[in-house]
Design a protein around this motif. Structure first.
Motif, PDB file in Angstrom:
ATOM      1  N   ARG A 161      17.223  41.108 -27.932  1.00  0.00           N
ATOM      2  CA  ARG A 161      18.136  42.145 -27.475  1.00  0.00           C
ATOM      3  C   ARG A 161      18.471  41.873 -26.189  1.00  0.00           C
ATOM      4  NH1 ARG A 161      13.832  46.906 -28.852  1.00  0.00           N
ATOM      5  NH2 ARG A 161      13.734  45.135 -30.507  1.00  0.00           N
ATOM      6  N   GLY A 218      15.812  47.203 -33.611  1.00  0.00           N
ATOM      7  CA  GLY A 218      16.446  46.360 -32.463  1.00  0.00           C
ATOM      8  C   GLY A 218      17.923  46.349 -32.365  1.00  0.00           C
ATOM      9  N   LYS A 222      20.430  48.123 -29.271  1.00  0.00           N
ATOM     10  CA  LYS A 222      21.350  47.241 -28.671  1.00  0.00           C
ATOM     11  C   LYS A 222      22.949  47.772 -28.939  1.00  0.00           C
ATOM     12  CE  LYS A 222      22.699  42.249 -27.846  1.00  0.00           C
ATOM     13  NZ  LYS A 222      22.183  41.085 -28.156  1.00  0.00           N
ATOM     14  N   LEU A 273      16.158  47.778 -23.639  1.00  0.00           N
ATOM     15  CA  LEU A 273      17.216  46.720 -23.881  1.00  0.00           C
ATOM     16  C   LEU A 273      16.995  45.474 -23.460  1.00  0.00           C
ATOM     17  CD1 LEU A 273      20.499  49.111 -23.329  1.00  0.00           C
ATOM     18  CD2 LEU A 273      19.468  48.506 -25.460  1.00  0.00           C
TER      19      LEU A 273
END
Length: 355
Positions: free
Chosen positions: A138, A93, A97, A131
């Motif tokens: 995120r 994650g 991001k 995203l």
């Protein structure tokens, strides 16, 4: 002199080191058809990094990922990490991001010689927005999108933006335009989430007008799941928000034979990360039984993304040959080989194809 192709290798947890090293051996075997030499660097993430640096993904790893051509990300045991404030961040994650990897390209296809639960041969792709959506780690600038205002109430924020929706729609349509079927199915739940999925559909419809050669269809997510089980051949490229895409891509991969055969590429405008669809499987780590195909196919996708089409084609074809016979498959696929022996077979096939 041509600059080398620089790859950052993050082995991760569990079976991560085994399958990352197997994948690197396959890439090296394709050396003759690569346009550039491969230059690799390894850095620790996961429990190894937590022990050494106090974080499962130190800032130095993020900076290194920003400076290379591509990243090979091994699976991680993020559900077992300590809280974020104690250094337990999910490397996957975080990289998505920090590197702005807005697309998660997840193919699902059946292979000759392998029985698939679907009982039908198919070849489809899920293009998953990467995203935002319901992913609480995120979808906020600061803080978490999941919170508890009082002990007995838990809330989650779903974020859908015009930019992210347009980005994933365009990536999906560009991919569909390059495929024989030229067909896109946009997955949504706009009958319930009228504003968020309404915006998502508005964006996909506008992009569809730019691709008149691509057939366009919209389908509710529950109907899409049902039709995947009934007849996956009706789909070509599915475009979905984050959580819907995550669930449907896992379903499609299982119907095709399992997550162990499913490649995955995260990419954005500037960066790309190859990542197997499956987890870290700590229960079989170090036993020479892990199947590296998912990560091998993920790196095949990364090479293709970086312009190394000949090497990608060769690796993909070699995987297909290896999967045809039980004598050249791993034991989880009713074969006879362990990780090391399978890697040797696959490397030999790649080397022979490169001559």
């Amino acid at each position: 002199m041509t600059e080398p192709l620089r790859l950052l290798c993050l082995e991760g947890d569990g079976i991560g080191p085994e399958i990352v090293n197997a994948t690197l051996a396959v890439v090296q075997a394709a050396g003759r058809v690569l346009n550039r030499k491969i230059q690799t660097e390894k850095m620790d993430i996961g429990f190894a990094a937590l022990k050494a640096k106090g974080s499962t993904i130190p800032q130095s790893v993020i900076e290194a990922a920003e400076s290379v051509d591509g990243v090979i990300l091994g699976p991680v045991s993020h559900n077992e990490y300590p809280p974020v404030e104690q250094g337990g961040r999910n490397p996957s994650g975080v990289l998505r991001k920090e590197l702005e990897l807005f697309a998660n390209h997840r193919p699902a296809k059946t292979w000759v010689g392998l029985d698939a639960p679907s009982r039908k041969s198919f070849d489809l792709i899920v293009m998953r927005e990467n995203l935002e959506g319901f992913y609480a780690d995120r979808n906020m600038f600061a803080g978490c999108g999941e919170f508890m205002p009082e002990p007995d109430v838990a809330l989650a924020v779903r974020k859908v933006t015009r930019k992210a929706s347009l980005d994933i729609a365009r990536a999906g349509f560009e991919l569909a335009a390059s495929r024989p079927a030229k067909h896109v199915t946009v997955v949504h739940k706009a009958n319930v989430m009228r504003m968020t999925d309404g915006l998502f559909l508005e964006c996909t419809r506008s992009v569809a007008k730019e691709f008149p050669s691509v057939a366009y269809k919209e389908m509710l997510v529950d109907a899409a799941a049902a039709h995947l089980v009934r007849d996956p051949t009706r789909f070509d490229v599915l475009i979905a928000t984050n959580m819907f895409g995550d669930i449907l891509s896992d379903l499609a991969s299982e119907l095709a034979g399992g997550l162990g055969l499913a490649g995955s590429l995260n990419f954005g405008a500037l960066h790309a990360v190859a990542q197997a669809q499956h987890g870290s499987a700590p229960d079989i780590a170090g036993r020479d039984v892990a199947n590296p195909v998912s990560l091998v196919l993920s790196v095949e996708m990364l090479l293709r993304h970086l312009g190394e089409t000949n090497a990608a084609d060769l690796i993909r074809a070699s995987v297909g040959v290896a999967l045809e016979s039980p004598e050249t498959r791993t034991r989880d696929l009713q074969g006879t080989l362990g990780t090391s022996a399978f890697t040797e077979v696959l490397c030999k096939l790649v080397e022979e194809g490169a001559r």
